[in-house]
Motif scaffolding. Sequence first.
Motif, PDB file in Angstrom:
ATOM      1  N   GLU A  73      34.682  16.366  29.718  1.00 36.04           N
ATOM      2  CA  GLU A  73      33.677  16.997  30.574  1.00 36.04           C
ATOM      3  C   GLU A  73      32.585  16.003  30.960  1.00 36.04           C
ATOM      4  O   GLU A  73      32.103  16.001  32.100  1.00 36.04           O
ATOM      5  N   GLN A  79      32.369  16.993  37.872  1.00 41.61           N
ATOM      6  CA  GLN A  79      32.116  18.169  37.042  1.00 41.61           C
ATOM      7  C   GLN A  79      33.192  19.226  37.259  1.00 41.61           C
ATOM      8  O   GLN A  79      32.928  20.427  37.384  1.00 41.61           O
ATOM      9  N   SER A  82      34.829  22.407  32.679  1.00 44.21           N
ATOM     10  CA  SER A  82      33.756  23.147  32.007  1.00 44.21           C
ATOM     11  C   SER A  82      34.315  23.697  30.696  1.00 44.21           C
ATOM     12  O   SER A  82      35.337  24.401  30.693  1.00 44.21           O
TER      13      SER A  82
END
Length: 214
Positions: A73, A79, A82
Amino acid sequence: MNIKQYFVSIFKGFYSLIKGMEVTGKELVTPKVTEQYPENRATHHVPERFRATLQFIYDDEGRHKCIACRSCERNCPNQTISITTRMVDLPNGKKKQKLDKYIYDLGSCTFCDLCVLSCPTHAIEFSNDFEQAVFTRDKLVKQLNYLPEKDDEPAPAPKPAAAPAAAPKAAVEKPATPAAAVPVEKPAEKPVEDKPAQATDAPKQEPTDNQQQQ
Protein backbone atom coordinates in the motif's frame (compact mmCIF):
# COMPACT_ATOMS: atom_id res chain seq x y z
CA MET A 1 6.90 32.84 -52.00
CA ASN A 2 7.69 32.70 -55.73
CA ILE A 3 6.12 30.41 -58.28
CA LYS A 4 8.94 27.85 -58.04
CA GLN A 5 8.50 27.33 -54.29
CA TYR A 6 4.76 27.09 -54.79
CA PHE A 7 5.03 24.19 -57.25
CA VAL A 8 7.70 22.49 -55.11
CA SER A 9 5.35 22.44 -52.10
CA ILE A 10 2.56 21.00 -54.25
CA PHE A 11 4.87 18.26 -55.48
CA LYS A 12 5.97 17.34 -51.94
CA GLY A 13 2.36 17.13 -50.79
CA PHE A 14 1.44 14.92 -53.73
CA TYR A 15 4.48 12.71 -53.06
CA SER A 16 3.56 12.20 -49.38
CA LEU A 17 0.03 11.30 -50.48
CA ILE A 18 1.38 8.64 -52.84
CA LYS A 19 3.58 7.17 -50.09
CA GLY A 20 0.61 6.93 -47.75
CA MET A 21 -1.56 5.29 -50.38
CA GLU A 22 1.29 2.83 -51.05
CA VAL A 23 1.24 1.63 -47.43
CA THR A 24 -2.54 1.44 -47.47
CA GLY A 25 -2.50 -0.50 -50.73
CA LYS A 26 -0.02 -3.05 -49.36
CA GLU A 27 -2.15 -3.66 -46.25
CA LEU A 28 -5.21 -4.01 -48.45
CA VAL A 29 -3.81 -7.04 -50.26
CA THR A 30 -1.84 -8.52 -47.32
CA PRO A 31 -3.36 -11.75 -45.86
CA LYS A 32 -5.29 -11.11 -42.68
CA VAL A 33 -3.51 -12.04 -39.42
CA THR A 34 -6.23 -10.89 -37.02
CA GLU A 35 -6.82 -13.44 -34.24
CA GLN A 36 -10.35 -14.72 -34.13
CA TYR A 37 -11.04 -13.86 -30.51
CA PRO A 38 -12.98 -15.15 -28.61
CA GLU A 39 -13.45 -18.14 -30.89
CA ASN A 40 -9.81 -19.14 -30.40
CA ARG A 41 -9.89 -18.73 -26.62
CA ALA A 42 -8.84 -22.35 -26.06
CA THR A 43 -5.72 -22.00 -28.20
CA HIS A 44 -4.97 -18.33 -27.58
CA HIS A 45 -1.53 -17.85 -26.04
CA VAL A 46 -0.94 -15.07 -23.55
CA PRO A 47 2.65 -14.34 -22.46
CA GLU A 48 3.35 -15.59 -18.96
CA ARG A 49 4.83 -12.27 -17.80
CA PHE A 50 1.86 -10.24 -19.04
CA ARG A 51 0.43 -8.16 -16.16
CA ALA A 52 -3.34 -8.18 -16.25
CA THR A 53 -4.62 -8.00 -12.69
CA LEU A 54 -3.33 -8.37 -9.14
CA GLN A 55 -4.30 -11.45 -7.15
CA PHE A 56 -3.55 -13.32 -3.92
CA ILE A 57 -1.49 -16.53 -3.86
CA TYR A 58 -3.51 -19.21 -2.07
CA ASP A 59 -2.21 -22.63 -1.10
CA ASP A 60 -4.09 -25.92 -1.36
CA GLU A 61 -5.75 -25.35 2.01
CA GLY A 62 -7.04 -21.89 1.09
CA ARG A 63 -4.51 -19.89 3.12
CA HIS A 64 -2.60 -16.82 1.97
CA LYS A 65 0.69 -15.35 3.22
CA CYS A 66 -0.35 -11.73 3.69
CA ILE A 67 0.66 -10.37 7.12
CA ALA A 68 -1.01 -6.96 6.66
CA CYS A 69 2.30 -5.07 6.81
CA ARG A 70 0.98 -2.44 4.31
CA SER A 71 4.25 -2.45 2.35
CA CYS A 72 2.42 -2.75 -0.98
CA GLU A 73 0.00 0.00 0.00
CA ARG A 74 2.85 2.42 0.78
CA ASN A 75 4.74 1.65 -2.43
CA CYS A 76 1.76 1.98 -4.79
CA PRO A 77 2.13 5.30 -6.69
CA ASN A 78 -1.61 5.62 -7.46
CA GLN A 79 -2.98 4.46 -4.11
CA THR A 80 -4.61 1.55 -5.88
CA ILE A 81 -4.38 -0.71 -2.82
CA SER A 82 -6.30 -0.16 0.41
CA ILE A 83 -5.81 -2.46 3.42
CA THR A 84 -7.87 -2.70 6.59
CA THR A 85 -6.79 -4.77 9.57
CA ARG A 86 -8.25 -6.16 12.79
CA MET A 87 -6.85 -7.30 16.13
CA VAL A 88 -7.29 -10.89 17.28
CA ASP A 89 -6.60 -12.51 20.63
CA LEU A 90 -3.98 -15.24 20.83
CA PRO A 91 -4.09 -18.22 23.20
CA ASN A 92 -1.28 -16.70 25.28
CA GLY A 93 -3.37 -13.60 25.99
CA LYS A 94 -1.54 -11.28 23.55
CA LYS A 95 -3.06 -9.48 20.55
CA LYS A 96 -2.04 -9.81 16.90
CA GLN A 97 -2.82 -7.71 13.82
CA LYS A 98 -4.42 -9.66 10.96
CA LEU A 99 -5.76 -8.79 7.53
CA ASP A 100 -9.43 -7.88 7.33
CA LYS A 101 -9.91 -6.57 3.76
CA TYR A 102 -7.49 -6.16 0.83
CA ILE A 103 -9.10 -3.80 -1.70
CA TYR A 104 -7.57 -3.44 -5.17
CA ASP A 105 -8.75 -0.92 -7.79
CA LEU A 106 -7.93 -2.27 -11.24
CA GLY A 107 -9.13 0.93 -12.93
CA SER A 108 -6.33 3.05 -11.45
CA CYS A 109 -3.55 0.42 -11.54
CA THR A 110 -0.50 1.23 -13.68
CA PHE A 111 0.84 -2.37 -13.54
CA CYS A 112 4.20 -1.14 -12.34
CA ASP A 113 4.74 -4.30 -10.24
CA LEU A 114 6.10 -2.33 -7.26
CA CYS A 115 3.61 -3.93 -4.92
CA VAL A 116 4.73 -7.43 -5.87
CA LEU A 117 8.42 -6.58 -5.57
CA SER A 118 8.02 -4.95 -2.14
CA CYS A 119 5.96 -7.77 -0.57
CA PRO A 120 8.17 -9.49 2.07
CA THR A 121 6.14 -12.73 2.08
CA HIS A 122 5.41 -13.05 -1.68
CA ALA A 123 1.68 -13.04 -0.99
CA ILE A 124 0.57 -11.32 -4.23
CA GLU A 125 1.29 -11.63 -7.93
CA PHE A 126 0.08 -10.41 -11.31
CA SER A 127 -1.88 -12.88 -13.38
CA ASN A 128 -2.07 -12.88 -17.18
CA ASP A 129 -5.86 -13.12 -17.29
CA PHE A 130 -6.52 -10.21 -19.65
CA GLU A 131 -10.31 -10.61 -19.81
CA GLN A 132 -11.15 -7.82 -17.36
CA ALA A 133 -13.67 -5.79 -19.40
CA VAL A 134 -16.72 -4.65 -17.43
CA PHE A 135 -19.60 -2.23 -17.99
CA THR A 136 -19.25 -0.21 -14.79
CA ARG A 137 -16.21 1.13 -12.96
CA ASP A 138 -17.44 -0.18 -9.62
CA LYS A 139 -16.78 -3.74 -10.76
CA LEU A 140 -13.09 -2.90 -11.22
CA VAL A 141 -12.73 -2.58 -7.45
CA LYS A 142 -12.01 -6.06 -6.09
CA GLN A 143 -11.43 -7.64 -2.70
CA LEU A 144 -8.47 -9.98 -3.13
CA ASN A 145 -8.95 -11.95 0.11
CA TYR A 146 -12.27 -13.36 -1.04
CA LEU A 147 -11.85 -16.74 0.67
CA PRO A 148 -12.89 -17.05 4.33
CA GLU A 149 -10.01 -16.59 6.73
CA LYS A 150 -8.59 -19.66 8.45
CA ASP A 151 -6.93 -19.07 11.80
CA ASP A 152 -3.67 -20.96 12.19
CA GLU A 153 -3.71 -20.46 15.93
CA PRO A 154 -6.77 -21.55 17.90
CA ALA A 155 -8.66 -18.90 19.75
CA PRO A 156 -8.40 -18.93 23.53
CA ALA A 157 -11.10 -20.98 25.19
CA PRO A 158 -13.64 -18.86 27.08
CA LYS A 159 -13.38 -18.98 30.83
CA PRO A 160 -16.13 -21.10 32.40
CA ALA A 161 -18.74 -19.18 34.31
CA ALA A 162 -18.62 -19.50 38.08
CA ALA A 163 -21.15 -22.06 39.26
CA PRO A 164 -23.71 -20.76 41.84
CA ALA A 165 -22.99 -21.80 45.40
CA ALA A 166 -25.07 -24.83 46.30
CA ALA A 167 -27.08 -24.88 49.54
CA PRO A 168 -25.26 -26.78 52.27
CA LYS A 169 -26.70 -30.21 52.74
CA ALA A 170 -27.57 -31.47 56.24
CA ALA A 171 -24.99 -33.85 57.49
CA VAL A 172 -26.39 -37.34 57.63
CA GLU A 173 -25.23 -39.28 60.64
CA LYS A 174 -23.99 -42.64 59.65
CA PRO A 175 -24.05 -45.51 62.14
CA ALA A 176 -20.68 -46.11 63.60
CA THR A 177 -19.16 -49.19 62.18
CA PRO A 178 -18.02 -51.66 64.83
CA ALA A 179 -14.34 -51.74 65.27
CA ALA A 180 -12.70 -54.85 64.06
CA ALA A 181 -12.07 -57.34 66.84
CA VAL A 182 -8.47 -57.29 67.83
CA PRO A 183 -7.23 -60.72 68.82
CA VAL A 184 -6.07 -60.72 72.43
CA GLU A 185 -3.13 -62.87 73.20
CA LYS A 186 -3.75 -65.22 76.08
CA PRO A 187 -1.02 -65.42 78.72
CA ALA A 188 0.95 -68.57 78.52
CA GLU A 189 -0.24 -71.19 81.04
CA LYS A 190 2.25 -72.11 83.71
CA PRO A 191 3.08 -75.80 83.84
CA VAL A 192 1.41 -77.62 86.77
CA GLU A 193 3.96 -78.98 89.22
CA ASP A 194 3.44 -82.53 90.45
CA LYS A 195 2.78 -82.37 94.21
CA PRO A 196 3.14 -85.47 96.49
CA ALA A 197 -0.16 -87.02 97.29
CA GLN A 198 -1.29 -86.34 100.85
CA ALA A 199 -2.50 -89.18 103.10
CA THR A 200 -6.21 -89.19 103.26
CA ASP A 201 -8.16 -90.23 106.31
CA ALA A 202 -9.34 -93.83 106.29
CA PRO A 203 -13.05 -94.21 105.86
CA LYS A 204 -14.96 -94.64 109.04
CA GLN A 205 -16.54 -98.08 109.47
CA GLU A 206 -20.15 -98.28 110.65
CA PRO A 207 -20.71 -100.24 113.92
CA THR A 208 -22.03 -103.70 113.53
CA ASP A 209 -25.10 -105.15 115.34
CA ASN A 210 -22.99 -106.91 118.01
CA GLN A 211 -21.24 -103.67 118.80
CA GLN A 212 -24.59 -101.80 119.04
CA GLN A 213 -25.93 -104.43 121.58
CA GLN A 214 -22.87 -103.99 123.75
